[in-house]
Design a protein around this motif. Structure first.
Motif, PDB file in Angstrom:
ATOM      1  N   ARG A 151       0.821  -1.206   0.000  1.00 34.15           N
ATOM      2  CA  ARG A 151       0.000   0.000   0.000  1.00 34.15           C
ATOM      3  C   ARG A 151       0.856   1.259   0.000  1.00 34.15           C
ATOM      4  NH1 ARG A 151      -5.007  -0.879   4.069  1.00 34.15           N
ATOM      5  NH2 ARG A 151      -6.286  -1.936   2.515  1.00 34.15           N
ATOM      6  N   GLY A 152       0.287   2.339  -0.503  1.00 33.00           N
ATOM      7  CA  GLY A 152       0.950   3.643  -0.439  1.00 33.00           C
ATOM      8  C   GLY A 152       2.359   3.604  -1.002  1.00 33.00           C
ATOM      9  N   ASN A 153       3.306   4.121  -0.235  1.00 34.29           N
ATOM     10  CA  ASN A 153       4.690   4.159  -0.681  1.00 34.29           C
ATOM     11  C   ASN A 153       5.436   2.860  -0.404  1.00 34.29           C
ATOM     12  OD1 ASN A 153       4.540   6.829  -1.587  1.00 34.29           O
ATOM     13  ND2 ASN A 153       4.842   7.587   0.498  1.00 34.29           N
ATOM     14  N   GLY A 154       4.715   1.881   0.096  1.00 37.16           N
ATOM     15  CA  GLY A 154       5.351   0.596   0.391  1.00 37.16           C
ATOM     16  C   GLY A 154       5.835  -0.084  -0.871  1.00 37.16           C
ATOM     17  N   THR A 186       1.545 -11.554   5.169  1.00 35.90           N
ATOM     18  CA  THR A 186       2.704 -12.418   5.363  1.00 35.90           C
ATOM     19  C   THR A 186       3.938 -11.648   5.825  1.00 35.90           C
ATOM     20  OG1 THR A 186       3.037 -12.247   2.994  1.00 35.90           O
ATOM     21  CG2 THR A 186       2.004 -14.239   3.789  1.00 35.90           C
ATOM     22  N   GLY A 187       3.801 -10.338   5.941  1.00 36.74           N
ATOM     23  CA  GLY A 187       4.921  -9.539   6.434  1.00 36.74           C
ATOM     24  C   GLY A 187       5.160  -9.804   7.912  1.00 36.74           C
ATOM     25  N   ILE A 226      -6.413  -3.009  14.162  1.00 31.56           N
ATOM     26  CA  ILE A 226      -5.162  -3.119  13.413  1.00 31.56           C
ATOM     27  C   ILE A 226      -4.955  -1.896  12.526  1.00 31.56           C
ATOM     28  CG2 ILE A 226      -3.820  -4.564  11.824  1.00 31.56           C
ATOM     29  CD1 ILE A 226      -5.648  -6.912  12.604  1.00 31.56           C
ATOM     30  N   GLY A 227      -3.791  -1.277  12.618  1.00 28.29           N
ATOM     31  CA  GLY A 227      -3.429  -0.172  11.741  1.00 28.29           C
ATOM     32  C   GLY A 227      -2.348  -0.619  10.774  1.00 28.29           C
ATOM     33  N   GLU A 228      -2.129   0.172   9.704  1.00 26.48           N
ATOM     34  CA  GLU A 228      -1.115  -0.210   8.716  1.00 26.48           C
ATOM     35  C   GLU A 228      -0.181   0.957   8.391  1.00 26.48           C
ATOM     36  OE1 GLU A 228      -2.144  -3.598   5.769  1.00 26.48           O
ATOM     37  OE2 GLU A 228      -3.587  -1.993   5.452  1.00 26.48           O
ATOM     38  N   VAL A 229       1.076   0.625   8.172  1.00 22.88           N
ATOM     39  CA  VAL A 229       2.083   1.611   7.776  1.00 22.88           C
ATOM     40  C   VAL A 229       2.824   1.062   6.554  1.00 22.88           C
ATOM     41  CG1 VAL A 229       4.288   2.635   8.445  1.00 22.88           C
ATOM     42  CG2 VAL A 229       2.431   2.527  10.107  1.00 22.88           C
ATOM     43  N   PRO A 230       2.893   1.830   5.456  1.00 18.73           N
ATOM     44  CA  PRO A 230       3.649   1.348   4.286  1.00 18.73           C
ATOM     45  C   PRO A 230       5.143   1.245   4.605  1.00 18.73           C
ATOM     46  CG  PRO A 230       2.209   3.172   3.692  1.00 18.73           C
ATOM     47  CD  PRO A 230       2.253   3.125   5.191  1.00 18.73           C
ATOM     48  N   ILE A 231       5.755   0.144   4.201  1.00 24.07           N
ATOM     49  CA  ILE A 231       7.193  -0.028   4.415  1.00 24.07           C
ATOM     50  C   ILE A 231       7.863  -0.456   3.121  1.00 24.07           C
ATOM     51  CG2 ILE A 231       7.025  -0.666   6.857  1.00 24.07           C
ATOM     52  CD1 ILE A 231       7.545  -3.653   5.742  1.00 24.07           C
ATOM     53  N   SER A 232       9.154  -0.130   3.001  1.00 28.74           N
ATOM     54  CA  SER A 232       9.911  -0.673   1.880  1.00 28.74           C
ATOM     55  C   SER A 232      10.681  -1.884   2.398  1.00 28.74           C
ATOM     56  CB  SER A 232      10.883   0.376   1.334  1.00 28.74           C
ATOM     57  OG  SER A 232      11.661   0.912   2.376  1.00 28.74           O
ATOM     58  N   PHE A 233      10.602  -2.943   1.634  1.00 28.26           N
ATOM     59  CA  PHE A 233      11.214  -4.208   2.020  1.00 28.26           C
ATOM     60  C   PHE A 233      12.423  -4.428   1.129  1.00 28.26           C
ATOM     61  CE2 PHE A 233      11.725  -8.763   1.499  1.00 28.26           C
ATOM     62  CZ  PHE A 233      11.520  -9.289   2.760  1.00 28.26           C
ATOM     63  N   VAL A 234      13.613  -4.305   1.715  1.00 25.63           N
ATOM     64  CA  VAL A 234      14.830  -4.489   0.921  1.00 25.63           C
ATOM     65  C   VAL A 234      15.325  -5.909   1.158  1.00 25.63           C
ATOM     66  CG1 VAL A 234      17.177  -3.693   0.511  1.00 25.63           C
ATOM     67  CG2 VAL A 234      15.391  -2.048   1.069  1.00 25.63           C
TER      68      VAL A 234
ATOM     69  N   ARG B  60      -1.920  -4.347  -9.868  1.00 26.47           N
ATOM     70  CA  ARG B  60      -1.126  -4.332  -8.636  1.00 26.47           C
ATOM     71  C   ARG B  60       0.333  -4.672  -8.910  1.00 26.47           C
ATOM     72  NH1 ARG B  60      -5.222  -7.192  -4.283  1.00 26.47           N
ATOM     73  NH2 ARG B  60      -6.719  -5.493  -4.247  1.00 26.47           N
ATOM     74  N   LEU B  61       0.528  -5.530  -9.897  1.00 26.65           N
ATOM     75  CA  LEU B  61       1.895  -5.900 -10.274  1.00 26.65           C
ATOM     76  C   LEU B  61       2.608  -4.671 -10.852  1.00 26.65           C
ATOM     77  CD1 LEU B  61       3.202  -8.648 -10.003  1.00 26.65           C
ATOM     78  CD2 LEU B  61       2.712  -9.065 -12.400  1.00 26.65           C
ATOM     79  N   ALA B  62       1.854  -3.939 -11.705  1.00 28.96           N
ATOM     80  CA  ALA B  62       2.422  -2.750 -12.344  1.00 28.96           C
ATOM     81  C   ALA B  62       2.713  -1.656 -11.313  1.00 28.96           C
ATOM     82  CB  ALA B  62       1.465  -2.236 -13.412  1.00 28.96           C
ATOM     83  N   ASN B  63       1.887  -1.595 -10.265  1.00 27.62           N
ATOM     84  CA  ASN B  63       2.061  -0.544  -9.257  1.00 27.62           C
ATOM     85  C   ASN B  63       2.932  -0.980  -8.079  1.00 27.62           C
ATOM     86  OD1 ASN B  63       0.478   1.265 -10.662  1.00 27.62           O
ATOM     87  ND2 ASN B  63      -1.409   0.500  -9.744  1.00 27.62           N
ATOM     88  N   PHE B  64       3.531  -2.160  -8.185  1.00 29.94           N
ATOM     89  CA  PHE B  64       4.381  -2.657  -7.103  1.00 29.94           C
ATOM     90  C   PHE B  64       5.680  -1.844  -7.112  1.00 29.94           C
ATOM     91  CE2 PHE B  64       5.188  -7.070  -4.986  1.00 29.94           C
ATOM     92  CZ  PHE B  64       5.275  -6.431  -3.768  1.00 29.94           C
ATOM     93  N   ASN B  65       5.875  -1.009  -6.100  1.00 30.84           N
ATOM     94  CA  ASN B  65       7.039  -0.109  -6.087  1.00 30.84           C
ATOM     95  C   ASN B  65       8.366  -0.865  -5.997  1.00 30.84           C
ATOM     96  OD1 ASN B  65       5.515   2.248  -6.147  1.00 30.84           O
ATOM     97  ND2 ASN B  65       5.237   2.230  -3.933  1.00 30.84           N
ATOM     98  N   ASP B  66       9.317  -0.420  -6.798  1.00 30.96           N
ATOM     99  CA  ASP B  66      10.705  -0.858  -6.635  1.00 30.96           C
ATOM    100  C   ASP B  66      11.405   0.186  -5.791  1.00 30.96           C
ATOM    101  OD1 ASP B  66      11.271  -3.312  -8.020  1.00 30.96           O
ATOM    102  OD2 ASP B  66      10.733  -2.244  -9.865  1.00 30.96           O
ATOM    103  N   CYS B  67      11.813  -0.189  -4.608  1.00 31.13           N
ATOM    104  CA  CYS B  67      12.345   0.806  -3.677  1.00 31.13           C
ATOM    105  C   CYS B  67      13.847   0.989  -3.860  1.00 31.13           C
ATOM    106  CB  CYS B  67      12.011   0.409  -2.247  1.00 31.13           C
ATOM    107  SG  CYS B  67      10.251   0.170  -2.009  1.00 31.13           S
ATOM    108  N   GLU B  68      14.216   1.585  -4.990  1.00 35.00           N
ATOM    109  CA  GLU B  68      15.631   1.815  -5.283  1.00 35.00           C
ATOM    110  C   GLU B  68      16.288   2.715  -4.241  1.00 35.00           C
ATOM    111  OE1 GLU B  68      17.781   0.876  -7.615  1.00 35.00           O
ATOM    112  OE2 GLU B  68      16.456  -0.396  -8.821  1.00 35.00           O
ATOM    113  N   GLU B  69      15.602   3.822  -3.913  1.00 41.36           N
ATOM    114  CA  GLU B  69      16.204   4.783  -2.969  1.00 41.36           C
ATOM    115  C   GLU B  69      16.385   4.158  -1.605  1.00 41.36           C
ATOM    116  OE1 GLU B  69      12.723   6.978  -4.065  1.00 41.36           O
ATOM    117  OE2 GLU B  69      13.582   5.734  -5.638  1.00 41.36           O
ATOM    118  N   ALA B  70      15.391   3.345  -1.207  1.00 43.82           N
ATOM    119  CA  ALA B  70      15.485   2.691   0.105  1.00 43.82           C
ATOM    120  C   ALA B  70      16.718   1.813   0.166  1.00 43.82           C
ATOM    121  CB  ALA B  70      14.228   1.872   0.371  1.00 43.82           C
TER     122      ALA B  70
END
Lengths: 262, 92
Positions: A151-154, A186-187, A226-234, B60-70
């Motif tokens: 979601r969002g910036n996740g 699944t996160g 339950i609340g949600e926060v977008p995260i980036s998963f590296v 959703r696949l197309a909007n799946f962000n690639d987090c390069e900066e992260a």
């Protein structure tokens, strides 16, 4: 240790009665870090955690639960304890690999915070999101706050198209079948109220990905918010990440079990 | 009621309604034209559901962000952390 057991209760009642400013001072966040062969990652994740908590000014402790790693993770953890202090870094190792669920139970027993943060120690979850989890929790007085990649910036880093398709497909199927009201089941980057996590741990029996999913399903059943926060998963910087056929099959089995039983 | 039971009962109700209409069990006596529309409805439903699934998945696949900066930020911080930890006396 005996005095620890009444801290969450007194913190809880304080939280309900006290004014906002006082209540915030009473919050303490215990980060559970289950590790197995994370010698290289552990110092880095601890450094990032300390940095994040010092910048946000929240009260915290980091509980390292190492399952007898042969690579010397515990020796590195001891060095970190010396550097950052034994009030911040708590080592609660176990003799052998016993699984994630029991690691959480083990960790909760030693946690003095009234909130528990669970995350992976392999740097796929960045501690910079923890202040956002805390803000979100306060905003809606939530029992659970989930990190979401969907979601969002996740998002994710380091996944090829196949991995993305599997992930999105599994997530879509889960959303259709279980309608959990949470976008990322699944996160494993989450914040729980301590007593809520304790209760959920009593109810959950699954393993692996399904375990994280079951936690949310049970939380919904018990009417926790339950609340949600977008995260980036590296995805794993060091070490190798795996998603084999076996994992997909056990995921599907677990999903169908939850579908038929909850 | 489990999610499985919810699905089964919803599908059962839909199927019964459809059967009632196709067989005209309520003796409403509507035209053949109406009957021809009703008969393939389950197929339409299936096709619609399938298209919805594929469409949503693709979107959703197309909007799946690639987090390069992260990832970049993390790599920088790892170097910073390694230097700082070494200065604090950590031996790897």
């Amino acid at each position: 240790m005996a005095s620890h057991s009444d801290i969450p209760n007194s913190a809880g009642s304080q939280r309900r009665r006290a004014k906002k400013g006082q209540a915030e001072a009473a919050e303490k966040y215990s980060v559970l870090l289950p590790t197995y062969n994370e010698r290289e990652n552990l110092p880095l994740i601890v450094w990032l955690l300390v940095k994040s908590f010092e910048e946000s000014g929240n009260n915290y402790e980091i509980i390292v639960i190492d399952d007898g790693s042969p690579d010397g993770t515990q020796e590195v953890a001891q060095q970190l304890e010396k550097i950052y202090g034994s009030d911040k870094i708590l080592l609660r190792p176990r003799a052998k690999k016993l699984g994630l669920g029991t690691a959480y139970i083990h960790g909760i027993q030693h946690a003095t915070g009234n909130f528990i943060i669970i995350m992976d120690a392999d740097l796929s979850h960045h501690p910079k999101f923890i202040p956002e989890f805390i803000r979100k929790q306060k905003e809606g007085n939530f029992d659970v706050v989930c990190g979401t990649r969907y979601r969002g910036n996740g998002g994710v880093y380091g996944w090829d198209l196949k991995r993305k398709i599997v992930s999105r497909g599994a997530n879509f199927l889960t959303q259709i079948l279980l309608r959990p009201g949470v976008s990322d089941l699944t996160g494993s980057f989450r914040l729980y109220r301590k007593e809520v996590l304790q209760k959920l741990m009593e109810k959950c029996i699954s393993k692996g990905y399904v375990f994280q999913m079951e936690m949310i399903v049970r939380a919904r059943q018990l009417n926790f918010t339950i609340g949600e926060v977008p995260i980036s998963f590296v995805d794993r910087v060091y070490g190798e990440s795996k998603l084999g056929g076996n994992e997909i099959v056990s995921f599907l089995k677990g999903l169908l079990t939850l579908f038929a039983t909850t | 009621m489990t999610k499985l039971e919810q699905w089964m009962s919803t599908l059962l109700v839909l199927m019964l309604i459809w059967l009632c209409l196709v067989q005209d069990l309520l003796n409403l006596g509507y035209s053949k034209k109406f009957h021809d529309v009703i008969l393939p409805l389950p197929v339409y439903l299936l096709v619609t559901a399938g298209s919805y699934a594929l469409g949503t998945l693709g979107l959703r696949l197309a909007n799946f962000n690639d987090c390069e900066e992260a990832a970049q930020e993390l790599f920088m911080q790892i170097q910073e952390a390694q230097a700082d930890l070494a200065s604090k006396g950590l031996i790897l």
